[in-house]
Design a protein around this motif. Structure first.
Motif, short mmCIF file in Angstrom:
data_model
loop_
_atom_site.label_atom_id
_atom_site.label_comp_id
_atom_site.label_asym_id
_atom_site.label_seq_id
_atom_site.Cartn_x
_atom_site.Cartn_y
_atom_site.Cartn_z
N GLN B 1 0.84 -1.19 0.00
CA GLN B 1 0.00 0.00 0.00
C GLN B 1 0.88 1.24 0.00
N GLN B 2 0.48 2.19 -0.80
CA GLN B 2 1.22 3.44 -0.91
C GLN B 2 1.38 4.10 0.45
N GLN B 3 2.58 4.58 0.74
CA GLN B 3 2.81 5.38 1.94
C GLN B 3 3.39 6.71 1.53
N VAL B 4 3.10 7.72 2.32
CA VAL B 4 3.66 9.03 2.12
C VAL B 4 4.41 9.42 3.40
N LYS B 5 5.70 9.65 3.26
CA LYS B 5 6.53 9.98 4.42
C LYS B 5 6.77 11.47 4.46
N GLN B 6 6.33 12.10 5.54
CA GLN B 6 6.41 13.55 5.69
C GLN B 6 7.34 13.90 6.84
N SER B 7 8.17 14.92 6.61
CA SER B 7 9.09 15.37 7.67
C SER B 7 9.33 16.87 7.53
N PRO B 8 9.64 17.53 8.64
CA PRO B 8 9.69 17.01 10.00
C PRO B 8 8.29 16.91 10.60
N GLN B 9 8.21 16.33 11.76
CA GLN B 9 6.93 16.21 12.45
C GLN B 9 6.52 17.56 13.03
N SER B 10 7.51 18.32 13.48
CA SER B 10 7.23 19.67 13.97
C SER B 10 8.37 20.59 13.55
N LEU B 11 8.04 21.87 13.47
CA LEU B 11 8.98 22.85 12.95
C LEU B 11 8.74 24.18 13.65
N ILE B 12 9.80 24.76 14.15
CA ILE B 12 9.72 26.07 14.79
C ILE B 12 10.58 27.03 13.99
N VAL B 13 9.96 28.13 13.54
CA VAL B 13 10.64 29.08 12.68
C VAL B 13 10.40 30.49 13.22
N GLN B 14 11.41 31.31 13.09
CA GLN B 14 11.24 32.71 13.49
C GLN B 14 10.55 33.48 12.36
N LYS B 15 9.80 34.48 12.73
CA LYS B 15 9.12 35.33 11.75
C LYS B 15 10.13 35.84 10.73
N GLY B 16 9.74 35.73 9.44
CA GLY B 16 10.61 36.15 8.37
C GLY B 16 11.48 35.06 7.81
N GLY B 17 11.55 33.93 8.50
CA GLY B 17 12.38 32.83 8.05
C GLY B 17 11.69 31.97 6.99
N ILE B 18 12.40 30.96 6.54
CA ILE B 18 11.86 30.03 5.53
C ILE B 18 11.49 28.72 6.22
N SER B 19 10.27 28.26 5.96
CA SER B 19 9.82 26.96 6.47
C SER B 19 9.86 25.96 5.32
N ILE B 20 10.41 24.80 5.56
CA ILE B 20 10.51 23.77 4.52
C ILE B 20 9.99 22.45 5.07
N ILE B 21 9.03 21.88 4.37
CA ILE B 21 8.44 20.60 4.75
C ILE B 21 8.59 19.66 3.56
N ASN B 22 9.01 18.43 3.84
CA ASN B 22 9.31 17.49 2.78
C ASN B 22 8.39 16.28 2.80
N CYS B 23 8.11 15.75 1.63
CA CYS B 23 7.33 14.53 1.51
C CYS B 23 7.94 13.61 0.47
N ALA B 24 7.87 12.32 0.73
CA ALA B 24 8.34 11.31 -0.22
C ALA B 24 7.23 10.29 -0.41
N TYR B 25 7.05 9.84 -1.65
CA TYR B 25 5.99 8.87 -1.94
C TYR B 25 6.58 7.68 -2.67
N GLU B 26 5.78 6.64 -2.81
CA GLU B 26 6.29 5.41 -3.42
C GLU B 26 5.87 5.30 -4.89
N ASN B 27 4.59 5.37 -5.11
CA ASN B 27 4.08 5.27 -6.48
C ASN B 27 2.89 6.20 -6.63
N THR B 28 2.57 6.55 -7.83
CA THR B 28 1.40 7.40 -8.06
C THR B 28 0.57 6.85 -9.20
N ALA B 29 -0.73 7.07 -9.08
CA ALA B 29 -1.63 6.72 -10.17
C ALA B 29 -1.88 7.94 -11.05
N PHE B 30 -1.78 9.11 -10.44
CA PHE B 30 -2.04 10.35 -11.18
C PHE B 30 -0.99 11.38 -10.78
#
Lengths: 115, 109
Positions: B1-30
Motif C-alpha cells: 500500500q502506498q505510503q507518504v513519508k512527511q518530515s519534519p513532524q514539527s517545525l519552529i521558525v522565526q518570523k521572516g524565516g523560511i519553512s521547509i516541509i518534505n514529503c516522499a511517496y512510493e508510487n502514483t496513479a495520477f
C-alpha cells in the motif's frame, strides 16, 4: 455557500452505544470520504464513496459502517463504539476528474470521546 | 500500500524565516500533489497543489518543488508569519489520496 457540514461537532458516549455522525455536502460532489485524525498518525481514511450506493474501505475501516443513499449525504455509523475509536473525525468531498483527484473540501470535524 | 513519508513532524521558525516541509511517496496513479493547511479547531483546507508537468509552482509566499525522479516534493514558505502557524499535510495520489502524517509549524514573532 459551498460547504461540508458534520453533526454533532462534539460527542461523548459510552462503550457499546451505537452512534451516527452525519455528513452533508452541497456541491454535488461524487466523491465523499471519512477520515480520523490522531496525534502523530495524520489523516487516515476510514471509508470512501465514489458515488451513490458505491462505498469502499479505506485504511482503517474496522468498527465503522457507512452508507451512501443520496449523493449529498454520507453518514458514519459506529455500531458498538470502543475507547480506541476516540478521535477527531473529518468528512470530505470532492468532484472526480478523468485525470484523477480534485480539491477535497473538509467538514469542521467531530470530536468523539468513547468512555 | 502506498505510503507518504512527511518530515519534519514539527517545525519552529522565526518570523521572516523560511519553512521547509518534505514529503516522499512510493508510487502514483495520477500526477496531482496537494498540500493542505489545518488551523486548530478547523478542518484541513487546500493550500496549494501541483500537477507536475512543471517542477515548481508558486503562489505568493508558498512554493511547491517537485522532483519526479526522486519521488519527492516539498513545501517552502518564504517570509514565514505567525499567521502561518498551523499543521500542514502533503498528499499523494494512489488508488486514493494518501495523506502524510502532518507537520506542526510554529512561527514565532
Amino acid at each position: 455557500e459551498a460547504q461540508v457540514t458534520q453533526n454533532p461537532r462534539y460527542l461523548i458516549t459510552v462503550t457499546g452505544k451505537k452512534l451516527t455522525v452525519t455528513c452533508s455536502q452541497n456541491m454535488n460532489h461524487e466523491y465523499m470520504s471519512w477520515y480520523r485524525q490522531d496525534p502523530g498518525l495524520g489523516l487516515r481514511q476510514i471509508y470512501y464513496s465514489m458515488n451513490v450506493e458505491v462505498t469502499d474501505k479505506g485504511d482503517v475501516p474496522e468498527g465503522y459502517k457507512v452508507s451512501r443513499k443520496e449523493k449529498r449525504n454520507f453518514p458514519l455509523i459506529l455500531e458498538s463504539p470502543s475507547p480506541n475509536q476516540t478521535s477527531l473525525y473529518f468528512c470530505a468531498s470532492s468532484s472526480l476528474l478523468v485525470a484523477g483527484f480534485d480539491e477535497q473540501f473538509f467538514g469542521p470535524g467531530t470530536r468523539l470521546t468513547v468512555l | 500500500q502506498q505510503q507518504v513519508k512527511q518530515s519534519p513532524q514539527s517545525l519552529i521558525v522565526q518570523k521572516g524565516g523560511i519553512s521547509i516541509i518534505n514529503c516522499a511517496y512510493e508510487n502514483t496513479a495520477f500526477d496531482y500533489f496537494p498540500w493542505y493547511q489545518q488551523f486548530p479547531g478547523k478542518g484541513p483546507a487546500l493550500l496549494i497543489a501541483i500537477r507536475p508537468d512543471v517542477s515548481e509552482k508558486k503562489e505568493g509566499r508558498f512554493t511547491i518543488s517537485f522532483n519526479k525522479s526522486a519521488k519527492q516534493f516539498s513545501l517552502h514558505i518564504m517570509d514565514s508569519q505567525p499567521g502561518d502557524s498551523a499543521t500542514y499535510f502533503c498528499a499523494a495520489p494512489g488508488d486514493k489520496l494518501i495523506f502524510g502524517t502532518g507537520t506542526r509549524l510554529q512561527v514565532f514573532p
